[in-house]
Design a protein around this motif. Structure first.
Motif, PDB file in Angstrom:
ATOM      1  N   LEU A  49       0.849  -1.208   0.000  1.00 49.13           N
ATOM      2  CA  LEU A  49       0.000   0.000   0.000  1.00 49.13           C
ATOM      3  C   LEU A  49       0.877   1.249   0.000  1.00 49.13           C
ATOM      4  CD1 LEU A  49      -2.854  -0.933   2.515  1.00 49.13           C
ATOM      5  CD2 LEU A  49      -3.190  -0.080   0.201  1.00 49.13           C
ATOM      6  N   GLN A  52       2.306   1.945  -3.201  1.00 46.57           N
ATOM      7  CA  GLN A  52       1.228   2.163  -4.180  1.00 46.57           C
ATOM      8  C   GLN A  52       1.160   1.093  -5.267  1.00 46.57           C
ATOM      9  OE1 GLN A  52       2.355   6.195  -5.221  1.00 46.57           O
ATOM     10  NE2 GLN A  52       0.652   7.000  -4.014  1.00 46.57           N
ATOM     11  N   GLY A  55      -4.179  -1.009  -3.761  1.00 48.09           N
ATOM     12  CA  GLY A  55      -4.996   0.004  -3.098  1.00 48.09           C
ATOM     13  C   GLY A  55      -6.193  -0.650  -2.439  1.00 48.09           C
ATOM     14  N   ASN A  56      -6.870   0.096  -1.580  1.00 50.14           N
ATOM     15  CA  ASN A  56      -8.107  -0.426  -0.981  1.00 50.14           C
ATOM     16  C   ASN A  56      -9.274  -0.078  -1.886  1.00 50.14           C
ATOM     17  OD1 ASN A  56      -7.283  -1.662   1.526  1.00 50.14           O
ATOM     18  ND2 ASN A  56      -6.719   0.401   2.212  1.00 50.14           N
ATOM     19  N   ILE A  64      -9.073  -5.686  -1.635  1.00 53.45           N
ATOM     20  CA  ILE A  64      -7.905  -4.926  -2.117  1.00 53.45           C
ATOM     21  C   ILE A  64      -7.814  -5.045  -3.643  1.00 53.45           C
ATOM     22  CG2 ILE A  64      -6.362  -4.716  -0.137  1.00 53.45           C
ATOM     23  CD1 ILE A  64      -5.152  -7.348  -0.924  1.00 53.45           C
ATOM     24  N   ALA A  67      -2.981  -1.865  -8.216  1.00 51.80           N
ATOM     25  CA  ALA A  67      -2.811  -0.535  -8.822  1.00 51.80           C
ATOM     26  C   ALA A  67      -2.027  -0.666 -10.132  1.00 51.80           C
ATOM     27  CB  ALA A  67      -2.045   0.353  -7.850  1.00 51.80           C
TER      28      ALA A  67
END
Lengths: 89, 240
Positions: A49, A52, A55-56, A64, A67
């Motif tokens: 996270l 990056q 992401g949530n 989740i 990205a």
């Protein structure tokens, strides 16, 4: 028994599992599929996270998503693997 | 004594081939180092180092030939800085240094590439006594090559044969097309070294340069394949 995975291999496995699952996955499912303990997974998810790579989900906090940076990482790592295999490393 | 064996009509073309070789070798170095940054595997670092040394060797010969072919006044200036003794012809010192580094770094790079797949304590091999002994021997060969040019090509050929043997074993295990392409490139490089031994004959020198160019084109194809295959495999995994 397979050999112990290193940190990058675990990160790659996590990202691949999310990708294979259509780009999103429940944390509990990921834990089983990636063969990680709860604590290990928490550590890895926090790091991913922060970087990056994941992401949530805005709709569901238990979900989740991968990205674009995470997808890029998978491609780069797959290329490195291909390079290593070519040279028998 | 003859410094370069390039026939007059081929002057400049050989530099272009060497520039192309340098670019390909540098690409392999970048690829290996990027891989090392990602996976922290030491053998990727050493592979990158091997390619970098050969790339720098090419650069050394490019710069030397460039000055030799196109600007003799610079040579004289550099020559004066290097040595002011009247006994030795100053310009020669510059050429000899350039070609010496070309030979030594090429042989060292090939040796490192040869050592990598053996995986025997790769982590410590650069600090091992065997490594220092080899570096010393390669230095000796590089010095001797200044008088007997074919020693360099013979040593390079020997190292390339060892590399070919390694990759042949790897290919037999995995039957990977990429490894076969890599093997082909190394075989062609070895053939070019055989022809370079007879560089005294203009035609063989040019043919050797041509074969070397083909082998670097094959290496370029290999890079493109690795980039494409990595992406393709990743995307095909998604669709499973």
């Amino acid at each position: 028994m397979g050999r112990k995975r290193n940190k990058v291999e675990i990160v790659y496995d996590i990202l691949r599992i999310i990708q294979k699952n259509g780009g999103e996955i429940k944390k509990t499912h990921l834990m089983y599929k990636a063969n990680l303990s709860h604590n290990q997974m928490k550590l890895y998810l926090n790091e991913l996270l922060k970087k990056q790579l994941i992401g949530n989900s805005p709709d569901n906090s238990n979900l989740i998503i991968i990205a674009p940076k995470g997808r890029d990482f998978c491609i780069k790592y797959a290329r490195v693997k291909e390079f290593e295999r070519t040279f028998g490393l | 004594m003859k410094i370069v064996f390039t026939p007059d009509w081929f002057l400049g073309h050989d530099v272009l081939i060497e520039v192309f070789s340098f670019v390909i070798l540098f690409l392999f170095f970048l690829f290996a180092i990027k891989g090392y940054n990602l996976s922290k595997k030491k053998n990727l670092f050493y592979l990158g180092l091997g390619f970098l040394l050969i790339a720098v060797a090419e650069l050394s010969t490019i710069l030397t030939k460039f000055v030799l072919y196109f600007d003799t006044s610079i040579v004289q200036e550099i020559g004066r800085i290097v040595i002011t003794q009247k006994i030795v012809k100053t310009v020669d010192i510059f050429y000899y240094l350039g070609f010496f580094f070309h030979k030594f770094l090429t042989l060292l790079g090939l040796y490192i590439i040869y050592k990598i797949p053996s995986k025997n304590k790769i982590k410590h091999f650069v600090t091992s006594s065997e490594f220092f002994l080899t570096v010393y021997l390669l230095l000796l060969v590089s010095f001797i090559c200044q008088s007997y040019y074919y020693f360099f090509h013979l040593t390079a050929l020997f190292l390339l044969c060892l590399i070919i043997y390694n990759y042949w074993s790897i290919y037999k295990k995995g039957k990977m097309i990429n490894t076969r392409i890599l093997l082909t490139a190394f075989v062609l490089l070895a053939v070019s070294q055989i022809l370079f031994i007879f560089s005294g004959l203009n035609l063989l020198y040019v043919t050797a340069q041509g074969i070397q160019l083909v082998s670097y084109i094959i290496l370029l194809i290999l890079i493109v394949r690795i980039l494409k295959n990595g992406k393709k495999k990743e995307q095909s995994r998604d669709s499973i």
